[in-house]
Design a protein around this motif. Structure first.
Motif, PDB file in Angstrom:
ATOM      1  N   UNK A   7       0.807  -1.212   0.000  1.00 50.76           N
ATOM      2  CA  UNK A   7       0.000   0.000   0.000  1.00 50.76           C
ATOM      3  C   UNK A   7       0.842   1.264   0.000  1.00 50.76           C
ATOM      4  N   UNK A   8       1.835   1.319   0.883  1.00 52.28           N
ATOM      5  CA  UNK A   8       2.702   2.499   0.963  1.00 52.28           C
ATOM      6  C   UNK A   8       3.526   2.676  -0.302  1.00 52.28           C
ATOM      7  N   UNK A   9       3.987   1.554  -0.875  1.00 52.15           N
ATOM      8  CA  UNK A   9       4.792   1.624  -2.093  1.00 52.15           C
ATOM      9  C   UNK A   9       3.969   2.123  -3.278  1.00 52.15           C
ATOM     10  N   UNK A  10       2.727   1.685  -3.373  1.00 49.95           N
ATOM     11  CA  UNK A  10       1.850   2.152  -4.448  1.00 49.95           C
ATOM     12  C   UNK A  10       1.600   3.651  -4.304  1.00 49.95           C
ATOM     13  N   UNK A  11       1.336   4.104  -3.075  1.00 50.25           N
ATOM     14  CA  UNK A  11       1.104   5.539  -2.852  1.00 50.25           C
ATOM     15  C   UNK A  11       2.296   6.364  -3.326  1.00 50.25           C
ATOM     16  N   UNK A  12       3.479   5.863  -3.050  1.00 50.67           N
ATOM     17  CA  UNK A  12       4.694   6.607  -3.369  1.00 50.67           C
ATOM     18  C   UNK A  12       5.020   6.566  -4.860  1.00 50.67           C
ATOM     19  N   UNK A  13       4.915   5.389  -5.471  1.00 48.63           N
ATOM     20  CA  UNK A  13       5.335   5.224  -6.865  1.00 48.63           C
ATOM     21  C   UNK A  13       4.239   5.548  -7.869  1.00 48.63           C
ATOM     22  N   UNK A  14       2.981   5.289  -7.487  1.00 45.43           N
ATOM     23  CA  UNK A  14       1.856   5.489  -8.404  1.00 45.43           C
ATOM     24  C   UNK A  14       0.741   6.242  -7.684  1.00 45.43           C
ATOM     25  N   UNK A  15       0.948   7.520  -7.404  1.00 41.94           N
ATOM     26  CA  UNK A  15      -0.004   8.276  -6.582  1.00 41.94           C
ATOM     27  C   UNK A  15      -1.407   8.382  -7.151  1.00 41.94           C
ATOM     28  N   UNK A  16      -1.568   8.161  -8.453  1.00 38.29           N
ATOM     29  CA  UNK A  16      -2.907   8.240  -9.046  1.00 38.29           C
ATOM     30  C   UNK A  16      -3.714   6.954  -8.881  1.00 38.29           C
ATOM     31  N   UNK A  17      -3.065   5.887  -8.438  1.00 38.65           N
ATOM     32  CA  UNK A  17      -3.771   4.620  -8.238  1.00 38.65           C
ATOM     33  C   UNK A  17      -4.589   4.678  -6.953  1.00 38.65           C
ATOM     34  N   UNK A  18      -5.808   4.245  -7.032  1.00 42.28           N
ATOM     35  CA  UNK A  18      -6.699   4.215  -5.864  1.00 42.28           C
ATOM     36  C   UNK A  18      -6.533   2.867  -5.170  1.00 42.28           C
ATOM     37  N   UNK A  19      -6.231   2.888  -3.872  1.00 40.46           N
ATOM     38  CA  UNK A  19      -6.012   1.643  -3.123  1.00 40.46           C
ATOM     39  C   UNK A  19      -7.106   1.417  -2.092  1.00 40.46           C
ATOM     40  N   UNK A  20      -7.454   0.153  -1.939  1.00 43.86           N
ATOM     41  CA  UNK A  20      -8.438  -0.272  -0.948  1.00 43.86           C
ATOM     42  C   UNK A  20      -7.789  -1.370  -0.113  1.00 43.86           C
ATOM     43  N   UNK A  21      -7.947  -1.301   1.180  1.00 42.37           N
ATOM     44  CA  UNK A  21      -7.358  -2.310   2.043  1.00 42.37           C
ATOM     45  C   UNK A  21      -8.413  -2.976   2.903  1.00 42.37           C
ATOM     46  N   UNK A  22      -8.124  -4.228   3.274  1.00 43.17           N
ATOM     47  CA  UNK A  22      -9.035  -4.935   4.180  1.00 43.17           C
ATOM     48  C   UNK A  22      -8.246  -5.964   4.960  1.00 43.17           C
ATOM     49  N   UNK A  23      -8.632  -6.151   6.212  1.00 43.34           N
ATOM     50  CA  UNK A  23      -8.071  -7.197   7.060  1.00 43.34           C
ATOM     51  C   UNK A  23      -9.183  -7.730   7.943  1.00 43.34           C
ATOM     52  N   UNK A  24      -9.125  -9.011   8.250  1.00 42.70           N
ATOM     53  CA  UNK A  24     -10.170  -9.625   9.076  1.00 42.70           C
ATOM     54  C   UNK A  24     -10.158  -9.089  10.500  1.00 42.70           C
ATOM     55  N   UNK A  25      -9.028  -8.555  10.946  1.00 43.26           N
ATOM     56  CA  UNK A  25      -8.868  -8.061  12.311  1.00 43.26           C
ATOM     57  C   UNK A  25      -9.199  -6.568  12.349  1.00 43.26           C
ATOM     58  N   UNK A  26     -10.203  -6.213  13.145  1.00 46.25           N
ATOM     59  CA  UNK A  26     -10.639  -4.813  13.218  1.00 46.25           C
ATOM     60  C   UNK A  26      -9.534  -3.905  13.748  1.00 46.25           C
ATOM     61  N   UNK A  27      -8.732  -4.403  14.697  1.00 48.09           N
ATOM     62  CA  UNK A  27      -7.636  -3.594  15.233  1.00 48.09           C
ATOM     63  C   UNK A  27      -6.590  -3.311  14.151  1.00 48.09           C
ATOM     64  N   UNK A  28      -6.311  -4.316  13.326  1.00 50.06           N
ATOM     65  CA  UNK A  28      -5.372  -4.122  12.229  1.00 50.06           C
ATOM     66  C   UNK A  28      -5.909  -3.064  11.269  1.00 50.06           C
TER      67      UNK A  28
END
Length: 318
Positions: free
Chosen positions: A28-49
């Motif tokens: 996620x961080x690498x995409x933000x830095x190298x390809x700032x126009x790409x829209x990223x979505x994240x998910x994890x089963x752990x709510x705290x994460x």
């Protein structure tokens, strides 16, 4: 500033990252830095994460529901333990665009690719394995430069459209990796030698030292020299991930372990019979292997096996 040249033409407009630990967070961080126009979505089963990931901006959006994370995705990268891949893939049935490419970051390729294909028949699947990481884990451990100048092995199966393969290769190159393609079963054998068995040995020797009654825990810690210190670094790796790796790559690991056991027996014999020439010849050969690793840029010649603080790596989470 990133070492990766910008601007970069992004191969995917929307990327979903499932699993937001060290590797997923770093993607996620690498995409933000190298390809700032790409829209990223994240998910994890752990709510705290998910909460920590949102605080660190590991993705532009981190919904509570996996369906919302993948609805618009052109690429889904599965960053969960290898034995969880099939369960996660099953959750994606009927939730993806027809041309959405499924990839992953697991260090076992054949079993993972088969598991994903069972759950998502007809979906483009291009497995990948970034050969990068640290002993840290969790959503606080990721950093954008993790993949810079590291290998990423892409293992496309038979019948996959080369257009999808090329896009996945372009994605990993964009975030700094050097990409190699390889057959899945060959990958698993290579990684058994270079990663899986070394980790098993590290876990074993650290456990052996801990179990020796005549060596107290404080002495093991106090007098740790370079070799044991590096073993403990490797043995600090995520136990869930490595449990799954050994069970998923069982055949290759057992094959290499048998070969290692035979070689270890030969060294025992040389030591027992005082065969210094055999020991010297063996150590000279392995020294050359180490030098080759440095020459390939996979480490450096500094003491402590080239391990050093990154400056960007947060402390591991409790």
């Amino acid at each position: 500033m990133s070492e990766v040249e910008t601007p970069i033409e992004a191969p995917f407009a929307n990327v979903a990252i499932i699993g937001l630990g060290l590797i997923g967070g770093s993607v996620g961080l690498a995409v933000h830095e190298a390809m700032p126009d790409v829209r990223t979505f994240g998910w994890d089963a752990d709510a705290h994460v998910r909460e920590v990931a949102a605080e660190r901006n590991l993705a532009h959006a981190i919904p509570a529901n996996i369906d919302d994370a993948v609805a618009d995705a052109d690429l889904v990268v599965l960053c969960v333990p290898v034995r969880a891949m099939e369960e996660v893939a099953a959750q994606l049935k009927g939730k993806l665009k027809p041309d959405c490419v499924i990839s992953d970051v697991g260090s076992c390729k054949k079993s993972v690719a088969d598991a994903i294909a069972r759950q998502l028949p007809g979906q483009p699947i291009v497995p990948a394995h970034p050969v990068a990481g640290t002993e840290h884990s969790g959503p606080g451990a990721g950093f954008a430069s993790l993949f810079h100048n590291r290998w990423c092995i892409v293992t496309p199966g038979e019948g996959v459209d080369q257009v999808h393969v090329d896009k996945v290769i372009a994605f990993w190159r964009a975030i700094g990796a050097t990409v190699e393609t390889m057959a899945p079963d060959h990958h698993d054998r290579v990684l058994a030698v270079t990663s899986h068995v070394p980790h098993l040995i590290a876990y074993t020797i650290v456990g052996t030292a801990s179990d020796l009654e005549e060596v107290t825990r404080s002495e093991v810690i106090k007098y740790s020299a370079g070799g044991f210190r590096d073993f403990t670094r490797i043995a600090a790796s995520d136990p869930t991930m490595w449990r799954d790796v050994f069970l998923s790559n069982k055949d290759a690991v057992l094959e290499i372990l048998q070969r290692f056991s035979e070689d270890l027996t030969a060294l025992q014999r040389a030591i027992r019979w005082g065969d210094g020439d055999a020991l010297f010849d063996h150590f000279s050969k392995t020294r050359e292997v180490r030098r080759s690793i440095i020459e390939e840029g996979q480490d450096d010649a500094r003491p402590d096996f080239g391990r050093h603080d990154h400056g960007e790596v947060p402390e591991p989470e409790a």
